[in-house]
Write an enzyme that holds these catalytic residues in place. Structure first.
Site, mmCIF file in Angstrom:
data_model
loop_
_atom_site.group_PDB
_atom_site.id
_atom_site.type_symbol
_atom_site.label_atom_id
_atom_site.label_comp_id
_atom_site.label_asym_id
_atom_site.label_seq_id
_atom_site.Cartn_x
_atom_site.Cartn_y
_atom_site.Cartn_z
ATOM 1 N N GLY A 266 37.731 44.358 32.263
ATOM 2 C CA GLY A 266 38.417 44.918 33.026
ATOM 3 C C GLY A 266 39.559 45.525 31.945
ATOM 4 C CB ALA A 267 42.258 44.676 31.491
ATOM 5 C CD GLU A 269 45.937 38.072 28.993
ATOM 6 O OE1 GLU A 269 44.679 38.784 29.266
ATOM 7 O OE2 GLU A 269 45.554 36.808 29.258
ATOM 8 C CD GLU A 303 44.637 42.643 32.086
ATOM 9 O OE1 GLU A 303 45.236 41.819 31.232
ATOM 10 O OE2 GLU A 303 43.694 41.948 32.707
ATOM 11 C CD GLU A 325 43.581 35.528 33.380
ATOM 12 O OE1 GLU A 325 44.016 35.980 33.850
ATOM 13 O OE2 GLU A 325 43.431 35.452 31.912
HETATM 14 N N1 B3K Z 1 42.492 37.566 29.849
HETATM 15 C C1 B3K Z 1 41.417 38.873 30.023
HETATM 16 C C2 B3K Z 1 39.901 37.704 29.967
HETATM 17 C C3 B3K Z 1 39.536 37.776 28.516
HETATM 18 C C4 B3K Z 1 37.582 37.674 29.359
HETATM 19 C C5 B3K Z 1 37.126 36.912 28.065
HETATM 20 N N2 B3K Z 1 35.712 36.570 28.120
HETATM 21 C C6 B3K Z 1 41.935 39.147 30.755
HETATM 22 C C7 B3K Z 1 42.228 38.967 32.109
HETATM 23 O O1 B3K Z 1 42.396 38.090 33.174
HETATM 24 O O2 B3K Z 1 43.870 39.549 32.219
HETATM 25 ZN ZN ZN Z 2 43.916 37.623 33.593
#
Ligand code: B3K
Ligand code: ZN
Length: 884
Positions: A266-267, A269, A303, A325
Site C-alpha cells: 500500500g505505502a 513510511e 504512514e 505495525e
Molecule cells: N512498512 C511498510 C511495509 C513494508 C513491506 C515490505 N515488504 C508499510 C506499512 O506497513 O506501513
Molecule cells: Zn505500517
C-alpha cells in the site's frame, strides 16, 4: 534468485551489531540504463561491545562493485572477500570511513525492491531488506545513521529529485542537475527513500501544536494532479489527531508523499518522504469508490503515524515488526473510527480479521505476533503481524483504560525516542505507566493460533445467582504444540428479558458496579459468579470484540434474534446476526451436500425484517447487518469444506433474502438513490452510509432478476456522478445480465476509463471476481489485454488475486483448472517479483481446509511449483512450510 537453500533466521540468535554507522553520505548518479551509487560511511566499533575489531561484513545484493576504500585507501581484491550477498574486510581502527561505488540497474529491477523504475520515475522501496540492493551496508534496523543524499539526473526527464529530510543544496551541470537532502534524524536504512521524476505537486501547510509551520506536498504524475485533495485533507486530519490523541507532533519542516504506480504494497513510511501505491493516494469522486476514499484516509494516517510508532522509535530486529505495525494499525483504526462510523469500522475490521487472520493462524504459515524464526522476512508482513498485532495492542488499551494507555504510550515514546527496541519494551512501558502487571499478557506475542473461549452458564433462581464458566484453549500450530493460558479481556453485559442490561455484581462485591464490565480471563478454566441477578440473563460476551478469540457459547437461534434486536452494544447486535446467518449458511450447505431439499430457516428473514424496521439503526449498520458472512469466512468454519456447495448455499440464501424483501429493497433503493442523485458527492460518513445501503438494496433487488431493477441499475451505471454508484451497478450488471448485455456495459466502461489505470484495475477485478463472467477463458483474455501486465502488482492483484481470493466458485472448480492457473501465474511471477509471487500463493496454502478431492488437486499444484528450479526464497519458504 537463490543459489542454495534459504537459511532460517532465529530471534534467539540476535546479537547487537559489531559496528555502527554514524553518518551515511550517499550520491546517486541516475541514468537510463544504469545508476552509480557512491556511499561514504562514517563508522565505529559499537561502543557497547569490547574493544576488539572483528571482521566487518556489509551486506549487498545484485551490486556490481566498482571500487571500495577504507580510510581513503583504495582496497584491492586481496583486501576484502566478496560474495553474492556481502563484502567482508578487516578494519584496523575503532573509527573509520568506508567509501564504495557500485553500479546497479534500476530499469531492470522488476522485484520493486531497492531502487527501481516505475514508469518514467525512479523510486525506492527499502523495507525490509531492500537497501542492500542499493549499496553495501549494515542493512538492519538497529543500525541508525544520519543520512545525507545527493541525487544527480538529467533535468528534463527528472525535474523533481527528492530524498528524506530537508533540501540543503541544489545546482545544475549542463543538462543534468542535482539536489542534496539532509535528514537530521538518525534512521535505519529501511527508512531511506529517493524519488526522481517529472512530477507535479499540491502543496499545503500545517501548523503544529507548538506553532511550527510544516510544508506538506503530495507529488503525482501531472495527469493525476486533480486527485490529491482527499489525501491532503486526510494528512492534515491525521496530524491533528496524533497531536490530540497521542500528543505526537511532526518533527521536520516538510512532509512529502509521492504516488507511484508500481508498488508491492500500500505505502511506505520513509522518513519525511512517504512513497505510496497510487491506489492509496489518488481519489476523486468520478474515479474512486467510497471504499477507496476510506482506504486513502486510513493509509495516509497509518504512514503518517509511523513517524512516531516506527521511525522515531523503531524495531531492534525484524522479529519485532509488530511493534511498529500492530501499534500503528491500532492507531489508524482508532483514527478511522473517530473520522467515520466507529461501530462500522469495528465490524469491518473484525470481519477481515476472522476471514484472513484466523485462516492464516489455522494454516501452515501460522506464526506468533512476534515470530521466533523466518526464512524470508518479506513473507512476514502478514495479517498476524498487522491485524492480530493491532488486536493485541487494543487488548492492552481495554485492560488499562484510555488514560493509562496514554500514559503508557507517552512513557514508551519518551523512554525510547531515537532507539531501536522490542515488543517487550513496549509492554514494559505500558506496565510501568499503569502499574498493571502484563507478564502473563505477553504470551499473546509468543503464542500462535486463535484461542477458543468456551462459555457455559447456570442460573439459580432461588439464590438469584448466575455463573459463567470460561474455558480457554488454543489449537496446536507449527512448532508449538503446548499452549499456556492467555489473558483474555471479556467485555460483557447481562441482557435481561426486556432487552436492557442488568447491573453487574460479582459474588464478592457489596454493590453492583455498572452494567457493562471488562473481566480478564486468565486461567484455563475460570468461573465468574454474579449475585442479585433477578432473572436468567442472556450473556452479551466479547462486546466490541474485546479479544481476538473464537467464542463458543451455545446461543439458540431465538437468543441470537433477541440480541440482534436488543443488545446494547451495536457490535454485538451485528455479531448476533452474523452468527445466525452463519448457522443458516452451514445448514443449507449441509443440505446441498446431502442432496436434501433446501430449507432456509425463516428466523433469519424475521430477524432481518426487524433490522429494516428499526429506525434507531444507522444506515451503514443496516448495510452491514444485511451483509452475510463471506464465502471465505464460511469455508473457515467447515472442516473439509466443499467450496462449491458453500458458494451455492450463500447464493441461495442471498437470493432468498432478496425475494423476501423485494418490495422493501425496491422502495429503499428509490428513496436513497433519489437523495444521492440530488446530492453532490461528499466523502463523509453520513454519505458513505447512504450509498452503502443504497447499493446493498440495489444488489439484493437485482438478485431477483427483476427487469425493473435492471433498468434502474443501468440508469445508475449510466448517470451516477461517482464511482461508488457506478462500480456497484457495473458489478451487479456483470453478475446479473446475459453475457452479451454485460459485455456491452463493460465495453462502455473501459472506453470511458481506458486512460485511468486505477479505474481499469476496478474493471479488471469486477470481471475476475465474478462467478458469472470470471471463468478461466475470460481470465486469460483479461491477462492478454493491452493494459494488463504481470509486472504491475496492482494489475496482478486485480486479476489473479481477485480470481483466487474472491471468485471461489471458479477457483475451486472440481476439475482443478483454477489451481493449475494460479500455480502457472505464481511460477511466472516468481522470476519477476518474488514478493508478489509468494503473496499470490496464499489461497493454495489453505489446501488442508478443503474436501479431499480439492486437497489432492491443490497439493499437486504446490508440488509442481516446488519442483521448479531456482525458486525465490519467498516462494520456497511458503511452499516448503505449506507442504511440511
Ligand atoms: N512498512 C511498510 C511495509 C513494508 C513491506 C515490505 N515488504 C508499510 C506499512 O506497513 O506501513
Ligand atoms: Zn505500517
Amino acid at each position: 534468485m537463490r543459489t542454495d537453500q534459504p537459511k532460517t533466521i532465529r530471534l534467539s540468535d540476535y546479537q547487537a551489531p559489531d559496528y555502527l554507522i554514524k553518518e551515511t553520505h550517499l550520491t546517486f548518479d541516475l541514468h537510463e540504463d544504469y545508476a552509480l551509487v557512491h556511499a561514504q560511511l562514517i563508522m565505529q566499533r559499537n561502543p557497547e561491545l569490547d574493544a576488539q575489531l572483528p571482521v566487518l561484513t556489509l551486506v549487498g545484493q545484485e551490486l556490481v562493485l566498482e571500487r571500495i576504500a577504507l580510510n581513503d585507501q583504495e582496497l584491492t581484491a586481496n583486501d576484502y572477500q566478496l560474495t553474492e550477498t556481502d563484502i567482508s574486510l578487516q578494519p584496523t581502527t575503532a573509527e573509520f570511513t568506508i567509501d564504495s561505488t557500485v553500479r546497479i540497474e534500476p530499469q531492470n529491477n522488476t522485484a520493486l525492491e531497492g531502487l527501481y523504475k516505475s514508469g518514467k520515475m525512479f523510486c525506492t522501496q527499502c523495507e525490509a531488506e531492500g537497501f542492500r540492493k542499493i549499496t553495501y551496508y549494515l542493512d538492519r534496523p538497529d543500525v541508525m545513521s544520519r543520512f545525507t543524499t545527493t541525487i544527480t539526473a538529467e533535468q528534463q526527464g527528472y525535474p523533481v529529485l527528492l530524498s528524506n529530510g530537508n533540501l540543503v543544496a541544489s545546482g545544475e551541470e549542463g543538462e543534468r542537475h542535482w539536489t542534496t537532502w539532509q535528514d537530521p534524524f538518525p534512521k535505519p536504512a529501511y527508512l531511506f527513500a529517493l524519488v526522481a521524476g517529472d512530477l507535479w505537486c499540491v502543496e499545503d501547510k500545517f501548523t503544529t501544536m507548538s506553532q511550527r509551520e510544516v510544508t506538506l506536498r503530495i507529488f503525482v504524475e501531472p495527469e493525476n494532479i486533480d486527485k490529491c485533495q482527499h489525501a491532503m485533507n486526510s494528512l492534515k486530519k491525521s496530524m491533528r489527531w496524533d497531536e490530540q490523541v497521542y500528543g505526537r507532533e511532526y518533527d521536520l519542516d516538510i512532509f512529502m508523499i509521492v504516488a507511484v504506480n508500481d508498488f508491492n504494497m500500500g505505502a511506505m513510511e520513509n522518513k519525511g518522504l512517504n512513497i505510496f501505491n497510487s491506489s492509496c493516494v489518488l481519489a476523486k469522486a468520478q474515479t474512486a469508490t467510497d471504499t477507496a476514499f476510506q482506504r486513502v484516509e486510513g493509509v495516509v494516517a497509518h504512514e503518517y503515524f509511523h513517524n512516531w510508532s516506527g521511525n522515531r522509535v523503531t524495531c531492534r530486529d525484524w522479529f519485532q515488526l509488530s511493534l511498529k505495525e500492530g501499534f500503528t494499525v491500532f492507531r489508524d483504526s482508532e483514527f478511522s473510527a473517530d473520522m467515520n462510523s466507529r461501530p462500522v469500522k469495528r465490524m469491518e475490521d473484525v470481519a477481515f480479521l476472522r476471514t484472513h487472520q484466523y485462516a492464516e493462524d489455522a494454516g501452515p504459515m501460522a506464526h506468533p505476533v512476534r515470530p521466533a524464526e523466518y526464512m524470508e522476512i518479506s513473507n512476514f508482513y502478514t495479517v498476524t503481524i498487522y491485524e492480530k498485532g493491532a488486536e493485541v495492542v487494543r487488548m492492552i488499551h481495554t485492560l488499562l483504560g484510555a488514560e493509562n494507555f496514554r500514559k503508557g504510550s507517552d512513557l514508551y515514546f519518551q523512554r525510547h525516542d531515537g532507539q531501536a527496541v522490542t515488543c517487550d519494551d513496549f509492554v514494559a512501558a505500558m506496565q510501568d505507566a499503569s502499574g498493571i502487571d502484563l507478564t502473563q499478557f505477553k504470551r499473546w506475542y509468543s503464542q500462535a493460533g486463535t484461542p477458543r473461549l468456551q462459555v457455559t452458564d447456570e442460573y439459580d433462581a432461588a439464590s438469584q445467582t448466575y455463573k459463567l464458566h470460561f474455558e480457554q484453549s488454543c489449537p496446536a500450530t507449527p512448532n508449538q504444540t503446548e499452549k499456556q493460558p492467555l489473558v483474555i479481556p471479556v467485555k460483557m453485559g447481562l441482557v435481561g428479558g426486556c432487552g436492557l442490561d442488568m447491573p453487574i455484581q460479582l459474588a464478592d462485591e457489596v454493590n453492583a458496579q455498572g452494567t457493562e464490565r471488562v473481566f480478564a480471563i486468565t486461567q484455563a478454566e475460570q468461573t465468574l459468579t454474579f449475585s442479585n441477578v433477578p432473572q436468567q440473563p442472556i450473556p452479551s460476551l466479547l462486546r466490541g470484540y474485546s479479544a481476538p478469540v473464537i467464542l463458543q457459547y451455545n446461543y439458540s437461534r431465538d437468543q441470537l434474534m433477541f440480541l440482534m434486536a436488543n443488545d446494547n452494544d451495536s457490535f454485538n447486535r451485528w455479531e448476533a446476526g452474523q452468527q445466525l446467518a452463519l448457522a443458516v449458511l452451514k445448514e443449507v450447505t449441509e443440505q446441498i451436500i446431502n442432496n436434501q431439499e433446501v430449507q432456509i430457516d425463516g428466523r433469519l428473514i424475521k430477524a432481518l425484517s426487524a433490522v429494516l424496521a428499526d429506525s434507531r439503526l444507522d444506515q451503514a449498520v443496516v448495510a452491514q447487518m444485511f451483509t452475510l458472512p463471506s464465502e471465505a469466512y464460511v469455508i473457515e468454519q467447515i472442516p473439509e469444506a466443499d467450496a462449491g456447495a458453500i458458494c451455492k448455499a450463500c447464493d441461495l440464501v442471498r437470493k432468498h433474502i432478496a425475494t423476501s424483501f423485494y418490495e422493501e429493497f425496491h422502495e429503499l433503493y428509490l428513496e436513497l438513490s433519489t437523495i444521492s442523485a440530488q446530492t453532490p458527492y461528499i466523502a463523509e460518513a453520513e454519505h458513505f452510509a447512504r450509498r452503502s445501503l443504497q447499493n446493498i438494496a440495489l444488489k439484493y433487488a437485482m438478485l431477483t432478476g427483476s427487469e425493473d431493477m435492471e433498468d434502474l441499475c443501468l440508469q445508475q451505471f449510466e448517470t451516477a456522478d461517482n464511482m461508488t454508484e457506478r462500480l456497484a451497478a457495473l458489478s451487479y450488471l456483470v453478475n446479473g445480465l446475459s453475457r452479451a448485455k454485460s459485455d456491452a456495459v463493460l465495453a462502455s466502461f473501459s472506453k470511458e476509463f481506458a486512460h485511468d489505470s486505477l479505474v481499469m484495475d476496478l474493471w479488471f477485478s469486477v470481471q475476475a471476481s465474478s462467478p458469472k463472467a470470471g471463468d478461466l477463458e475470460h481470465l486469460r483474455a483479461l491477462m492478454a489485454h493491452d493494459l494488463f501486465s504481470l509486472k504491475n502488482p496492482n494489475k496482478v492483484r486485480a486479476v489473479i488475486g481477485a480470481f483466487a481470493n474472491q471468485n471461489l466458485l471458479h477457483f475451486h472448480d472440481d476439475n482443478g483448472s483454477g489451481y493449475a492457473f494460479l500455480a502457472d501465474q505464481v511460477i511466472a511471477l516468481d522470476s519477476l517479483n518474488p514478493q508478489i509471487a509468494a503473496r499470490m500463493l496464499t489461497p493454495l496454502t489453505r489446501w488442508r481446509r478443503f474436501k479431499p478431492h480439492s486437497q489432492a488437486l491443490m497439493r499437486a499444484q504446490l508440488e509442481r511449483i516446488k519442483a521448479k528450479a531456482q525458486l525465490s526464497a519467498d516462494v520456497f519458504e511458503v511452499i516448503s512450510k505449506t507442504l511440511a
